[in-house]
Scaffold this motif. Sequence first.
Motif, PDB file in Angstrom:
ATOM      1  N   PHE B  74      37.364 -22.844  29.679  1.00 32.93           N
ATOM      2  CA  PHE B  74      36.935 -22.711  31.072  1.00 32.93           C
ATOM      3  C   PHE B  74      37.079 -24.027  31.809  1.00 32.93           C
ATOM      4  N   LEU B  75      36.686 -25.126  31.140  1.00 32.12           N
ATOM      5  CA  LEU B  75      36.793 -26.447  31.751  1.00 32.12           C
ATOM      6  C   LEU B  75      38.242 -26.815  32.040  1.00 32.12           C
ATOM      7  N   ALA B  77      40.730 -24.773  32.450  1.00 34.12           N
ATOM      8  CA  ALA B  77      41.276 -23.935  33.522  1.00 34.12           C
ATOM      9  C   ALA B  77      40.782 -24.400  34.882  1.00 34.12           C
ATOM     10  N   SER B  78      39.509 -24.852  34.949  1.00 33.28           N
ATOM     11  CA  SER B  78      38.979 -25.278  36.245  1.00 33.28           C
ATOM     12  C   SER B  78      39.626 -26.575  36.715  1.00 33.28           C
ATOM     13  N   PRO B  81      42.987 -25.996  39.478  1.00 30.79           N
ATOM     14  CA  PRO B  81      42.845 -25.978  40.937  1.00 30.79           C
ATOM     15  C   PRO B  81      42.238 -27.252  41.499  1.00 30.79           C
ATOM     16  N   MET B  82      41.359 -27.897  40.704  1.00 26.53           N
ATOM     17  CA  MET B  82      40.754 -29.145  41.206  1.00 26.53           C
ATOM     18  C   MET B  82      41.798 -30.235  41.357  1.00 26.53           C
ATOM     19  N   SER B 104      34.519 -33.493  35.469  1.00 28.96           N
ATOM     20  CA  SER B 104      35.264 -32.559  34.617  1.00 28.96           C
ATOM     21  C   SER B 104      36.301 -33.283  33.775  1.00 28.96           C
ATOM     22  N   HIS B 108      36.403 -33.203  29.793  1.00 27.69           N
ATOM     23  CA  HIS B 108      37.620 -32.734  29.136  1.00 27.69           C
ATOM     24  C   HIS B 108      38.112 -33.782  28.138  1.00 27.69           C
TER      25      HIS B 108
END
Lengths: 177, 168
Positions: B74-75, B77-78, B81-82, B104, B108
């Motif tokens: 999830f991290l 993937a986020s 877009p960031m 993030s 990561h």
Amino acid sequence: MMSARIGLGSVTRRVAFAPVIGRNQIALRTLILKRGVQIQSLPPSASEEILNAQRLKRPSSPHFTIYQPQLTWLSSIANRATGGALSALLYGFSLAYLVAPDTFTSVNIVEFVAGLPDYLKYTGKLILAAPFTFHFWNGLRHLSWDMGKLLSLKGAYRAGYAVLGATAISTVALVLM
Amino acid sequence: MASSMILRSTLPRTFASAAGRSNSLRSALQVRAASSTTQYVPGGPILKGTVNDPTEFPHPSRMHGSYHWAFERFLAASLVPMTAAAFVTSGSSYPVLDGLLGLSLVMHSHIGFDSMIVDYVHKRKFSVLGPILTWTLRSATVGVLIGVYQFNTNDIGLTELIAKVWTA
């Protein structure tokens, strides 16, 4: 029953090659009386120690050094290496700013980079952009695996070549920006 | 006689190699419970306990196992877009985005480094170096988080810095 360490190679050889008639007597005499063999009594549990001591001395066959280079594992280790390098850069800069905030201000850094010759600027951009773009695109490939897509060998290879192509294009785009 | 001795001593190892993963996990847990170091020899660790001991399963925890895996994906993937958003805007106009991106990125990186430690310096084999590296990484991450916060607050922020350095 106790296991014993006995060195009887030459004695048993002599006994084995002796004529049949006198073999038993030679065996009895040579094994018990004539040789003066050192016998060490060991409990059964000692056999594992001896085995492990032997194992520690054994060499191991080449494995990692002879594996054929393939896109699968090369891209995997490259993903980890590029991620580790970029993270080390982030960690290094952040810790440096924490201990010496006046030395590593953005103004200082921008001035330092602006003062470098052009070829060094392009080299630096290349060294930063290539790992970043590869890690980005290969990360997308990895996330598609996590969703269950492209898990066949063909799919993985096609995606791998696409990642390499996208890396090349985006690196050039970033360096020229 | 000697052959039966060797057969008896290697029997637990034969069982271990046949059973594979669950036995090595069990041995790792047993070793931890026995609080003694597992001696490692080429061919695998020397297992404690017999083949009749039940398999011990790790108890479920939100920090490990599938929870950790799902959070990691999830991290990652986020971050996509960031990063794209950070590319098109500037860090000064959207400081919250900048802060989220920095946080993030650090998380990561921490999870990535932790995976490398678990893969190459696992505490089952490296009972001293493994934990030392794990705790060094954790304290380094704390320092990095503080440094990133300071840089984003007192200076221009990560995205702005990269943008300025890139076009310097």
